[in-house]
Design an enzyme around this catalytic site. Structure first.
Site, PDB file in Angstrom:
ATOM      1  N   ASP A  80       7.575 -15.886  41.325  1.00 57.94           N
ATOM      2  CA  ASP A  80       7.860 -14.461  41.116  1.00 57.94           C
ATOM      3  C   ASP A  80       9.372 -14.225  41.075  1.00 57.94           C
ATOM      4  O   ASP A  80      10.071 -14.488  42.052  1.00 57.94           O
ATOM      5  CB  ASP A  80       7.221 -13.652  42.251  1.00 57.94           C
ATOM      6  CG  ASP A  80       7.293 -12.149  42.031  1.00 57.94           C
ATOM      7  OD1 ASP A  80       7.970 -11.712  41.084  1.00 57.94           O
ATOM      8  OD2 ASP A  80       6.662 -11.423  42.820  1.00 57.94           O
ATOM      9  N   HIS A 102       4.764 -12.750  39.157  1.00 64.60           N
ATOM     10  CA  HIS A 102       4.564 -11.510  39.908  1.00 64.60           C
ATOM     11  C   HIS A 102       3.123 -11.003  39.864  1.00 64.60           C
ATOM     12  O   HIS A 102       2.602 -10.516  40.870  1.00 64.60           O
ATOM     13  CB  HIS A 102       5.512 -10.442  39.358  1.00 64.60           C
ATOM     14  CG  HIS A 102       5.575  -9.195  40.173  1.00 64.60           C
ATOM     15  ND1 HIS A 102       5.870  -9.197  41.520  1.00 64.60           N
ATOM     16  CD2 HIS A 102       5.378  -7.890  39.843  1.00 64.60           C
ATOM     17  CE1 HIS A 102       5.857  -7.956  41.975  1.00 64.60           C
ATOM     18  NE2 HIS A 102       5.562  -7.150  40.979  1.00 64.60           N
ATOM     19  N   SER A 123       3.127  -5.311  44.492  1.00 58.18           N
ATOM     20  CA  SER A 123       4.477  -4.910  44.133  1.00 58.18           C
ATOM     21  C   SER A 123       4.860  -3.646  44.893  1.00 58.18           C
ATOM     22  O   SER A 123       4.909  -3.655  46.119  1.00 58.18           O
ATOM     23  CB  SER A 123       4.576  -4.731  42.615  1.00 58.18           C
ATOM     24  OG  SER A 123       5.916  -4.619  42.215  1.00 58.18           O
TER      25      SER A 123
END
Length: 748
Positions: free
Chosen positions: A692, A724, A601
């Site tokens: 995601d 995610h 991320s």
């Protein structure tokens, strides 16, 4: 989604995804690489098999001697691609204040297919909720000490799945255990019916072969991890009759989260009558008790019901940051039960703006026990981040005093699991120590003095193989303070304070530092703590040192340091990581020619920024669902507001729009790793979740295509069913196996 992904891959000259026989998976893999896969997969499996402890409940024994404990455990089941869940029980007895014994059941009991289990207040009953994966009813099972006592099946026409995650979950038994309140999805809205003649009035059977259902109106969802979930709604089931009712009086514009039963100052039987009346579904006004503060969560009543205590993320809500330094507040609860919108909110623990060296840095709580109270009725026991560690705190809600009750001298992490009266059952772990149970007790019975002692508890829960024990015994860790390189750019004092990194290395001194893996957390307002991580321990055991960086903006270091990052992403955080690496090299702990970097991320954002801004620094990289292009992400993510806040700072909250201007898109692009992609030389592995919603897969694919276009060695692994976090057991296993092989290939 599938068509878009395959078209993106074809445009880069990559083949479409299709099923291949097992033997074909070896095409293009040399013998050495295949040997690495085989040996590393065996080692990774040994780490993967270590159990997790998820929750615990403690009850007084029927005879009044000692306590009984229930420990909820989980373990990855790679073949089934899910977590295997089970319960292990123990009898807890204390011969003296300094001697406590846990007598464990000989075997755990698997809770197969149970979405969540919740013991009753007395501990005599156990609720098991089994959500259906299709349109079948949700099952509620109530177990006694030796048998199934009740079973109810709630059809989809009444409600959908029961929420079991930490944020929306709210399951609570009534005092007399005759009612259970819980949060579940509202029933599905009716959809238009069609048949061979066109639109058909009225309802029809879903399986009617002569008709079909349309999609109906689109409804916004809660986003990442909640795709397909309908509005959270409060329901009550009668444990005797099985009757289920929705609680009315909550407006349709609101969703219920973290439901908790009221504590009543009335006599027990009277309180149950009042609860029954309210829970029977009668209309009641909704009273906003916290309208003067912009955030409230994890509310808990004091044992005597005189005040309601809750955490707040007010600073984050006001600034646009998606997490922040928490504050703790309380509301005096009216003894007559009459609520007022103007009831005052008292501050218990304020937001700590600048955390002085060695001092309490503020509250950072990701969960709170259902009953966090000691017997004095005013002391809460909480787990919170404290710089790069997790610690256990005692908070007096009357005077606001905060004391650290886990050992001050420990750099490892401590997490509260349950309370046994005034004693604490906790989990201790570190990057080189598998989790262990600890039992804490007050020495002088005065919580505010923080005079606590901790006992080791013998437990079968966290057993690991001899090989894992040997490998971990050869490793060590330390916390390294990193000075800020350029304080002239800091707008607040807190932003000038040292940040930290966790350094894991071999105990053996061979004169040459091991290759280094730099590990970067996401968020960015998150934190990597000095707790045990199976994946990181695996990478360390391959012969790598680890530098786990908590750059400014991480939780646990005070609010000014946290708020220094929005508006400066791609520069301040990148420079912090480079400063940490250079500091480690100067200490003689790292070889500058053998450094790899990995992040997920925002950590992936930093990873792809670093290989562009410092193209000669890294010999390999791995990015898991990375943010690579904010200008692309802002139109596809479930958190477009964050793209503005992270790029513009606090100003971004006010100028956010769903229709970004050319000027906005230009700035978002300039803050993104894609703006430096032309300089990248580093071989990079991408691990992407096709489902995601937070950082859509197009971000990673675009960046990977750009690298391939420029002749940079890269590899993409796409997990078609992952979101995610990429947490499904098979996906997590394959991810870190490939990361280990990739780093061995380029860094050894």
């Amino acid at each position: 989604m599938g068509r878009k992904i395959s078209s993106l891959l074809r445009s880069a000259g990559w083949p479409r995804f299709h099923a291949v026989p097992h033997m074909e998976a070896h095409l293009g893999m040399d013998i050495a690489t295949e040997e690495d896969y085989a040996s590393q997969s065996r080692l990774l499996k040994e780490f993967t098999d270590i159990c997790n402890i998820d929750k615990a409940w403690i009850f007084k024994s029927e005879n009044g001697k000692g306590s009984k404990g229930m420990f909820s455990l989980s373990q990855p089941d790679l073949l089934a691609n899910k977590m295997r869940k089970f319960i292990l029980s123990a009898h807890i007895s204390s011969e003296t204040s300094k001697s406590t014994t846990f007598r464990w059941a000989p075997f755990p009991i698997e809770t197969e297919n149970a979405s969540i289990i919740v013991p009753s207040p007395s501990g005599s009953k156990l609720l098991a909720v089994k959500n259906s994966e299709n349109v079948s009813p949700t099952r509620f099972e109530i177990w006694g000490s030796s048998q199934l006592e009740k079973e109810f099946c709630v059809p989809q026409s009444v409600h959908g799945s029961v929420f079991t995650d930490d944020w929306f979950k709210g399951i609570s038994w009534s005092h007399n255990e005759s009612l259970i309140a819980y949060v579940a999805e509202e029933p599905a809205a009716s959809k238009p019916n069609f048949d061979s003649s066109g639109y058909k009035k009225g309802n029809s059977n879903e399986k009617d072969c002569c008709s079909w259902k349309g999609q109906g109106d689109f409804e916004e969802e809660w986003g990442e991890t909640y795709a397909g979930k309908r509005k959270p709604t409060l329901f009550v089931v009668n444990t005797k009759s099985g009757e289920v009712r929705a609680v009315r009086g909550i407006t349709s514009s609101l969703s219920l989260v973290q439901y908790m039963r009221l504590k009543n100052p009335f006599h027990q039987s009277e309180a149950d009558k009042i609860d029954l009346k309210a829970d029977a579904g009668e209309d009641s006004p909704l009273c906003n008790l916290t309208q003067s503060i912009s955030s409230a969560f994890f509310a808990r009543f004091s044992p005597d019901g005189k005040y309601l205590v809750f955490l707040s993320a007010k600073s984050g809500v006001d600034s646009g940051a998606h997490w922040d330094t928490n504050s703790l507040h309380k509301i005096n609860w009216p003894m007559d039960g009459k609520l007022s919108l103007h009831r005052s909110i008292a501050d218990v623990v304020p937001i700590i703006m600048n955390a002085e060296e060695g001092c309490f840095p503020g509250l950072y709580c990701t969960n709170v026990l259902a009953n966090p109270w000691l017997s004095d009725g005013c002391t809460m026991i909480l787990t919170s981040s404290w710089r790069s560690s997790e610690v256990i705190l005692a908070v007096n809600v009357l005077n606001g005093s905060v004391s650290r009750i886990s050992p001050m001298e420990s750099d490892a992490s401590w997490e509260i699991l349950a309370l046994d009266g005034d004693n604490v059952i906790a989990v201790f772990s570190s990057p080189v120590d598998v989790p262990q149970l600890k039992y804490g007790y007050l020495i002088d019975k005065i919580p505010s003095s923080a005079s606590w002692s901790w006992l080791d508890i013998s437990s079968p829960i966290f057993k690991c193989s001899e090989k894992v024990e040997m490998l971990l015994a050869s490793r060590q860790f330390r916390l390294i303070k990193i000075p800020v390189k350029d304080v002239s750019t800091c707008a607040t004092r807190g932003a000038t304070n040292d940040f930290e990194a966790i350094f894991v290395s071999s105990k053996l001194k061979n004169g040459v530092p091991d290759p280094l893996i730099v590990i970067l957390h996401g968020g960015p307002h998150s934190v990597s703590t000095s707790s045990f991580s199976k994946s990181e321990a695996f990478l360390s055991s391959l012969g790598f040192s680890l530098l786990i960086v908590n750059y400014r903006g991480s939780l646990g270091f005070g609010e000014e340091a946290l708020q220094s990052l929005p508006g400066k992403v791609g520069s301040q955080d990148v420079n912090d990581v480079l400063t940490a690496i250079d500091h480690t090299i100067e200490m003689g702990l790292a070889n500058p020619s053998k450094i790899a970097v990995i992040g997920i991320s925002h950590g992936g954002f930093l990873t792809t920024h670093l290989i562009g801004q410092a193209p000669d620094k890294f010999c390999a990289a791995a990015a898991r669902n990375p943010v690579c292009n904010l200008a692309l992400m802002v139109g596809t993510t479930d958190i477009p507001d964050w793209c503005y806040v992270t790029s513009y700072g606090v100003k971004g909250k006010n100028i956010f729009t769903e229709a970004p201007s050319e000027e906005h898109l230009s700035l978002l692009y300039s803050k993104s790793p894609i703006s430096h992609v032309h300089k990248v030389k580093t071989p990079t592995l991408f691990l992407l979740g096709a489902q995601d919603l937070r950082v859509p897969v197009s971000n990673g694919l675009q960046y990977a295509r750009a690298l391939r276009e420029r002749g940079v060695d890269c590899k993409v692994i796409l997990f078609p069913h992952d979101v995610h976090a990429i947490k499904r057991p098979q996906s997590d296993f394959e991810s870190f196996l490939n990361i280990g092989v990739w780093f061995q290939k380029y860094c050894k």
